[in-house]
Design an enzyme around this catalytic site. Structure first.
Site, mmCIF file in Angstrom:
data_model
loop_
_atom_site.group_PDB
_atom_site.id
_atom_site.type_symbol
_atom_site.label_atom_id
_atom_site.label_comp_id
_atom_site.label_asym_id
_atom_site.label_seq_id
_atom_site.Cartn_x
_atom_site.Cartn_y
_atom_site.Cartn_z
ATOM 1 N N ARG A 1 -1.253 5.460 7.231
ATOM 2 C CA ARG A 1 -0.439 5.011 6.088
ATOM 3 C C ARG A 1 -1.386 4.592 4.976
ATOM 4 N NH1 ARG A 1 5.224 4.506 7.494
ATOM 5 N NH2 ARG A 1 5.476 3.704 5.396
ATOM 6 N N TYR B 1 -14.580 -7.420 4.843
ATOM 7 C CA TYR B 1 -14.233 -7.477 3.417
ATOM 8 C C TYR B 1 -15.249 -6.678 2.616
ATOM 9 C CZ TYR B 1 -10.284 -10.315 2.046
ATOM 10 O OH TYR B 1 -9.024 -10.747 1.777
ATOM 11 N N ASP C 1 2.556 13.127 -8.612
ATOM 12 C CA ASP C 1 2.648 12.408 -7.343
ATOM 13 C C ASP C 1 2.949 13.477 -6.293
ATOM 14 O OD1 ASP C 1 3.485 11.110 -5.080
ATOM 15 O OD2 ASP C 1 4.726 9.638 -6.123
#
Ligand code: DSN
Length: 413
Positions: free
Chosen positions: A256, A67, A221
């Site tokens: 991804r 984390y 984008d």
């Protein structure tokens, strides 16, 4: 990596699958089936690719256990790093290295945030920087080639913002007069450029000028064409756009995930729009994969690969034209093109399903002014990035065009 005949020259995936099967026969066997499908099929989905095994390994590494909410930057005021957890020394270094490499890929001094989990989440955060809920946003409509997050009524973008759309002209090209007209009429806070199904060069410079003229922020984008921009095969939005988002798994051939670039003065806003606004802990294993992807995108081999992707796309598209098919815009400048099937008795979905049966994978896609629904469609979208990774050259794609033509002829009987 698989070669063009479906042979894998490495045992990386096989070993992983065997390992997974020792723990879960069900999951391991299903991954094995998917591995074989990917290896044996001709993959023509324009948004997919095969990343390197180094990328896969980083994504499956021990970094997945860590984390690290916050950012790695050193905070001068407190003398601490900007994370909310201890033990982040090494993931901090990886994340900083990742940011540096991406700036190098696009030769830019823009700020970069490498934490977005996906392109959609990158867009969610980028919109937040430029517009408040209820503000007007001008963008490319989904049915003309835009993305779900460019204002679709079922997506956050269409629900949170007052969306106005520009479209394409009668030949299927983005209608820049329409962009200017709508920008002047609606005075949007944000103008969005970029597409999921558009085969031509996008004039980012002109978009940027229109945005400036009406006092709007300009966001690109570039998810589909980021690899082409990195390799110099499409004009760059850097210098013209305030915000640039991308995924890293399409033509960039990485893991991804998403990235957001911004003009340096927007850095703080971008960072807080990702964490804590949109996300919690960053996926440091994916960030490591993104760093490797950036290293790969800087190589001459990668640039040669992208040039071949574009050459293959033109050859593939030209063969369909020779065979008598109607192509949206009449051709392609990038890694994809769309066949207009509106004159046939079957839909894009029917062709997708029939091709699936013979090991050719592509996707149904709306074409401009489509009379069919998004689930049915009058077109299919075809891309060359994955099979070029597997070594396909122009002749190989010409042969696939003929196979698809045979299937269409059979379906037309
Ligand atoms: N859905 C992706 C595509 O196929 O283009 C974009 O996120």
């Amino acid at each position: 990596m698989f070669n063009k005949n479906g042979k894998d020259d490495s045992d990386y995936n096989i070993k992983n699958i065997e390992f997974i099967k020792q723990s879960s026969e069900v999951v391991g066997s299903l991954i094995e089936k998917e591995y074989l499908r990917q290896k044996n099929n001709i993959e023509l989905i324009a948004s997919e690719n095969y990343s390197s095994e180094a990328v896969l390994a980083a994504c499956g590494s021990c970094l997945s256990w860590k984390y690290a909410e916050g950012y790695p930057e050193f905070e001068r005021k407190t003398g601490n790093r900007g994370r909310y957890y201890g033990g982040t020394d090494f993931v901090d270094e990886i994340e900083e290295y990742c940011c540096d490499k991406w700036k190098e890929v696009f030769n830019t001094d823009y700020h970069v945030n490498v934490q977005p989990h996906s392109g959609s989440q990158a867009n969610f955060s980028a919109y937040k920087v430029a517009a408040m809920p209820g503000d007007t946003v001008l963008s490319f409509s989904l049915d003309n080639g835009g993305h779900l997050t460019h204002g679709s009524s079922v997506n956050f973008s269409g629900k949170l913002y007052n969306m106005v759309f520009y479209g394409v002209d009668d030949n299927g090209f983005i209608d820049m007069d329409d962009v200017r007209r709508k920008a002047e009429e609606y005075k949007p806070k944000l103008i969005v450029a970029g597409a999921s199904a558009y085969s031509r060069i996008i004039d980012f410079e002109l978009f940027g000028k229109i945005a400036k003229d009406v006092g709007a922020m300009f966001m690109v984008d570039m998810a589909h064409i980021a690899g082409l921009i990195a390799a110099g095969c499409h004009p760059s939005p850097f210098g013209h756009a305030d915000l640039i988002t991308t995924t890293t798994h399409k033509t960039l051939r990485g893991p991804r995930g998403g990235l957001i670039f911004s003009k340096p003065e927007l850095a703080k806003k971008v960072d807080s729009a990702v964490f804590p606004y949109a996300q919690g802990g960053p996926l440091e294993h994916i960030i490591a994969g993104k760093a490797i992807c950036a290293e790969e995108a800087l190589t001459d081999d990668y640039k040669a690969y992208i040039k071949q992707v574009v050459k293959n796309s033109k050859a593939f598209c030209d063969e369909f034209i020779k065979l008598g098919y109607k192509i949206v815009t009449g051709g392609t400048d990038n890694h994809l093109f769309m066949i207009d099937l509106s004159s046939f008795d079957f839909s894009g979905r029917d062709l997708q399903n029939e091709l699936d049966k013979i090991g050719i994978t592509l996707n149904k896609n709306m074409i401009p002014n489509d009379k069919k629904t998004p689930k049915e469609t009058s077109g299919v979208r075809i891309g060359t990035a994955p099979m070029t990774t597997r070594g396909y050259l122009e002749d190989d794609f010409v042969a696939v065009a003929r196979k698809i033509d045979e299937k269409i002829k059979e379906m037309s009987k």
